[in-house]
Design a protein around this motif. Structure first.
Motif, PDB file in Angstrom:
ATOM      1  N   ALA A   5      33.013  43.731  35.222  1.00  0.00           N
ATOM      2  CA  ALA A   5      34.339  43.207  35.539  1.00  0.00           C
ATOM      3  C   ALA A   5      35.359  43.697  34.522  1.00  0.00           C
ATOM      4  CB  ALA A   5      34.316  41.684  35.585  1.00  0.00           C
ATOM      5  N   SER A   6      35.007  43.635  33.250  1.00  0.00           N
ATOM      6  CA  SER A   6      35.937  44.036  32.197  1.00  0.00           C
ATOM      7  C   SER A   6      36.260  45.524  32.280  1.00  0.00           C
ATOM      8  CB  SER A   6      35.350  43.708  30.828  1.00  0.00           C
ATOM      9  OG  SER A   6      35.131  42.311  30.683  1.00  0.00           O
ATOM     10  N   PHE A   7      35.232  46.348  32.366  1.00  0.00           N
ATOM     11  CA  PHE A   7      35.470  47.792  32.332  1.00  0.00           C
ATOM     12  C   PHE A   7      36.016  48.342  33.641  1.00  0.00           C
ATOM     13  CE2 PHE A   7      32.258  47.605  28.789  1.00  0.00           C
ATOM     14  CZ  PHE A   7      33.218  47.783  27.799  1.00  0.00           C
ATOM     15  N   SER A   8      36.046  47.515  34.677  1.00  0.00           N
ATOM     16  CA  SER A   8      36.754  47.940  35.890  1.00  0.00           C
ATOM     17  C   SER A   8      38.261  47.986  35.653  1.00  0.00           C
ATOM     18  CB  SER A   8      36.443  46.987  37.047  1.00  0.00           C
ATOM     19  OG  SER A   8      37.078  45.729  36.867  1.00  0.00           O
ATOM     20  N   GLN A   9      38.725  47.340  34.561  1.00  0.00           N
ATOM     21  CA  GLN A   9      40.151  47.269  34.285  1.00  0.00           C
ATOM     22  C   GLN A   9      40.545  47.873  32.935  1.00  0.00           C
ATOM     23  OE1 GLN A   9      41.988  46.016  36.831  1.00  0.00           O
ATOM     24  NE2 GLN A   9      39.993  45.775  37.849  1.00  0.00           N
ATOM     25  N   ARG A  43      32.204  51.446  36.353  1.00  0.00           N
ATOM     26  CA  ARG A  43      33.586  50.991  36.418  1.00  0.00           C
ATOM     27  C   ARG A  43      34.075  50.863  37.864  1.00  0.00           C
ATOM     28  NH1 ARG A  43      37.817  53.725  32.715  1.00  0.00           N
ATOM     29  NH2 ARG A  43      38.564  51.558  32.658  1.00  0.00           N
ATOM     30  N   ASP A  44      33.401  51.528  38.772  1.00  0.00           N
ATOM     31  CA  ASP A  44      33.848  51.555  40.167  1.00  0.00           C
ATOM     32  C   ASP A  44      32.954  50.727  41.073  1.00  0.00           C
ATOM     33  OD1 ASP A  44      36.017  53.354  39.658  1.00  0.00           O
ATOM     34  OD2 ASP A  44      34.546  54.961  39.480  1.00  0.00           O
ATOM     35  N   ILE A  45      32.567  49.551  40.595  1.00  0.00           N
ATOM     36  CA  ILE A  45      31.613  48.730  41.341  1.00  0.00           C
ATOM     37  C   ILE A  45      32.291  47.894  42.414  1.00  0.00           C
ATOM     38  CG2 ILE A  45      31.568  46.555  40.032  1.00  0.00           C
ATOM     39  CD1 ILE A  45      28.457  47.040  39.859  1.00  0.00           C
ATOM     40  N   GLY A  46      33.639  47.842  42.413  1.00  0.00           N
ATOM     41  CA  GLY A  46      34.325  47.189  43.528  1.00  0.00           C
ATOM     42  C   GLY A  46      35.294  46.079  43.178  1.00  0.00           C
ATOM     43  N   TYR A  47      35.611  45.887  41.912  1.00  0.00           N
ATOM     44  CA  TYR A  47      36.551  44.835  41.532  1.00  0.00           C
ATOM     45  C   TYR A  47      38.002  45.298  41.687  1.00  0.00           C
ATOM     46  CZ  TYR A  47      32.712  42.549  38.900  1.00  0.00           C
ATOM     47  OH  TYR A  47      31.557  41.944  38.514  1.00  0.00           O
ATOM     48  N   TYR A  51      23.635  38.612  37.963  1.00  0.00           N
ATOM     49  CA  TYR A  51      22.945  39.853  37.641  1.00  0.00           C
ATOM     50  C   TYR A  51      22.940  40.216  36.160  1.00  0.00           C
ATOM     51  CZ  TYR A  51      23.157  40.649  42.682  1.00  0.00           C
ATOM     52  OH  TYR A  51      23.026  40.532  44.044  1.00  0.00           O
ATOM     53  N   GLY A  52      23.676  39.485  35.322  1.00  0.00           N
ATOM     54  CA  GLY A  52      23.765  39.862  33.917  1.00  0.00           C
ATOM     55  C   GLY A  52      24.653  41.072  33.694  1.00  0.00           C
ATOM     56  N   ALA A  99      38.162  40.579  39.058  1.00  0.00           N
ATOM     57  CA  ALA A  99      37.549  40.814  37.751  1.00  0.00           C
ATOM     58  C   ALA A  99      37.770  39.623  36.839  1.00  0.00           C
ATOM     59  CB  ALA A  99      38.126  42.085  37.126  1.00  0.00           C
ATOM     60  N   VAL A 100      38.984  39.082  36.831  1.00  0.00           N
ATOM     61  CA  VAL A 100      39.259  37.891  36.020  1.00  0.00           C
ATOM     62  C   VAL A 100      38.415  36.712  36.521  1.00  0.00           C
ATOM     63  CG1 VAL A 100      41.020  36.213  35.360  1.00  0.00           C
ATOM     64  CG2 VAL A 100      41.581  38.649  35.403  1.00  0.00           C
ATOM     65  N   ALA A 101      38.309  36.565  37.852  1.00  0.00           N
ATOM     66  CA  ALA A 101      37.525  35.465  38.419  1.00  0.00           C
ATOM     67  C   ALA A 101      36.068  35.533  37.982  1.00  0.00           C
ATOM     68  CB  ALA A 101      37.628  35.481  39.950  1.00  0.00           C
ATOM     69  N   ASP A 102      35.523  36.738  37.864  1.00  0.00           N
ATOM     70  CA  ASP A 102      34.128  36.875  37.434  1.00  0.00           C
ATOM     71  C   ASP A 102      33.941  36.348  36.012  1.00  0.00           C
ATOM     72  OD1 ASP A 102      31.442  37.550  37.344  1.00  0.00           O
ATOM     73  OD2 ASP A 102      31.759  39.467  38.336  1.00  0.00           O
ATOM     74  N   LEU A 103      34.935  36.539  35.161  1.00  0.00           N
ATOM     75  CA  LEU A 103      34.839  36.007  33.806  1.00  0.00           C
ATOM     76  C   LEU A 103      35.025  34.495  33.783  1.00  0.00           C
ATOM     77  CD1 LEU A 103      34.905  39.018  33.151  1.00  0.00           C
ATOM     78  CD2 LEU A 103      36.277  38.474  31.152  1.00  0.00           C
ATOM     79  N   VAL A 104      35.832  33.970  34.695  1.00  0.00           N
ATOM     80  CA  VAL A 104      35.967  32.516  34.803  1.00  0.00           C
ATOM     81  C   VAL A 104      34.638  31.900  35.241  1.00  0.00           C
ATOM     82  CG1 VAL A 104      37.170  30.633  35.993  1.00  0.00           C
ATOM     83  CG2 VAL A 104      38.441  32.647  35.236  1.00  0.00           C
TER      84      VAL A 104
END
Length: 443
Positions: free
Chosen positions: A100-104, A21-25, A93-94, A30-35
């Motif tokens: 991204a999701s679990f960072s939020q 969860r603490d990977i840096g988003y 990276y898969g 985080a939203v941009a990664d899903l886009v």
């Protein structure tokens, strides 16, 4: 593994998911990664909703892309999914969907329907369930109103909807229903729209791939192009290309340098202010790093030179494809890259030349403004007539001399005599510091 004695030790699901969860988003990245996933899926439209409902607040990212089969969805929910990525894919990276999701949030649901398929699939990961059983549990949500709504949303078009709930990293632990929490959600929506307009500006403009429409809470995201392509007074330097080879990895990198107009030459004061960007003029100067058309990192010169008020009009687009990911050491969040030392050396001369041009444009404007302030009765024509005298006296020779110094520096590097150049430079700085300063070699 033949002949070896080994034990398969799976990591603790509960501990590892919490660590990831603490990977840096932050929220916008985080939203941009899903886009990114939506773009890779061929989406023409991405609709983002960031809705306040106290502790039941939620986020939805829906696209009209190709969607996934039930099997593909299960694989996408895997931490480190087993799929390949093409050179133009934004994924890497898969891990992005999950990290991204679990960072939020603590609850992730994905609903998807393939184009032309009659079947919609949905799966869910809940960190509280993983913590309870300490296992990598993915399940099908039943009787879930958000999932039901998402199914209707993509029933005709196909596509994918990602739903975040239990927004523990977004809402305050105390009083998640309060006014501060509401304002935070509203501010995050505005910041996310701004961030997406910067990161995906080429896709929104249609200069990369098919035109993309992104909305946040029903409002279209406006692209922000840092290079002001519609400003007639900007100066675009020739495109440069570099070949990089590091170990067994090789690929091409392009550099496009631009000097933006000064305030008095912009089409309007409003447009000048808009182009100052999220970080404002001084911190927006520098390199804009693009990976497969998507902006990854921007602002600053990566140690090649420092931030300077006089070079705030200088911006440069550096672009590479995903085949150089290892060379640039791009991180999982796709927010940071490392400049390869080999490339840093190649960029020194063009970047310094760009900054010389930007400095000259800035100082010309400052001189003109100073002339006007010092002698308000003097005509612009009179001021122009004085410029040749200034050049003859050597006032404007600095940029030319500095360019000569940079050319000598670059020539020494290309001739393989950098060590000899360093020795010569040390002698020059000691015995003729005024000459070294005029050539821009005093530091």
């Amino acid at each position: 593994m033949s002949g070896l004695t080994y034990t398969n030790v799976a990591p603790s699901a509960a501990r590892l998911t919490e660590s990831l969860r603490d990977i840096g988003y932050d929220f916008p990245t985080a939203v941009a990664d899903l886009v990114d996933n939506s773009v890779d899926a061929g989406a023409g439209r991405v609709e983002i909703e960031i809705r306040f409902d106290g502790e039941n607040s939620w986020v939805s990212i829906a696209d009209d892309g190709i969607g996934m089969s039930s099997k593909s969805l299960l694989e996408a929910m895997r931490f480190g999914s087993r799929r390949g990525y093409g050179l133009r894919d934004l994924g890497r990276y898969g891990l992005g969907l999950k990290t991204a999701s679990f960072s939020q949030c603590r609850s992730l649901a994905v609903v998807t329907r393939q184009r032309g398929s009659g079947r919609t699939s949905s799966r869910m990961i809940d960190l509280d369930v993983i913590a309870e059983y300490d296992d990598w549990i993915i399940y099908s949500p039943a009787g879930d109103e958000h999932v039901a709504r998402a199914r209707k949303q993509i029933a005709d078009t196909g596509g994918t909807v990602v739903i975040w709930r239990s927004l523990d990293r977004v809402l305050p632990e105390r009083r998640p229903e309060g006014g501060w929490a509401r304002r935070r959600i509203e501010n995050l929506a505005a910041k996310t729209a701004e961030h997406l307009g910067v990161v995906f500006h080429r896709f929104l403009e249609g200069s990369v791939g098919d035109p993309l429409v992104i909305t946040v809470n029903g409002e279209k995201v406006v692209p922000w192009n840092p290079f002001a392509p519609d400003e007639p007074a900007r100066v675009e330097l020739p495109l440069q290309r570099f070949e990089l080879s590091v170990g067994e990895v090789s690929g091409a990198v392009s550099l496009q340098c631009v000097v933006l107009p000064s305030r008095d030459r912009f089409s309007s004061a409003t447009e000048f202010d808009r182009l100052s960007g999220p970080l404002n003029w001084n911190r927006q100067q520098g390199l804009y790093i693009y990976r497969a058309g998507r902006l990854v990192q921007y602002g600053g010169w990566f140690g090649i030179r420092g931030i300077d008020e006089h070079t705030k009009l200088a911006r440069a687009a550096l672009e590479f494809d995903a085949d150089l990911d290892l060379v640039f050491n791009i991180n999982v969040a796709k927010m940071r890259v490392t400049m390869p030392p080999q490339l840093r050396q190649l960029l020194e001369r063009p970047i310094n030349e760009l900054c010389i041009r930007a400095d000259d444009a800035y100082r010309k404007t400052a001189r003109h403004a100073g002339d006007t302030e010092d002698a308000p009765g003097r005509s612009p024509r009179a001021a122009q007539m004085e410029l040749p005298l200034q050049r003859e006296s050597g006032e404007a020779d600095g940029p030319v001399a500095t360019t000569a110094g940079l050319a000598l520096h670059s020539a020494a590097m290309q001739a393989g005599e950098y060590a000899a150049w360093s020795r010569i430079l040390n002698v020059l700085r000691t015995q003729a510091p005024d000459v070294a300063a005029k050539l821009g070699l005093d530091s």
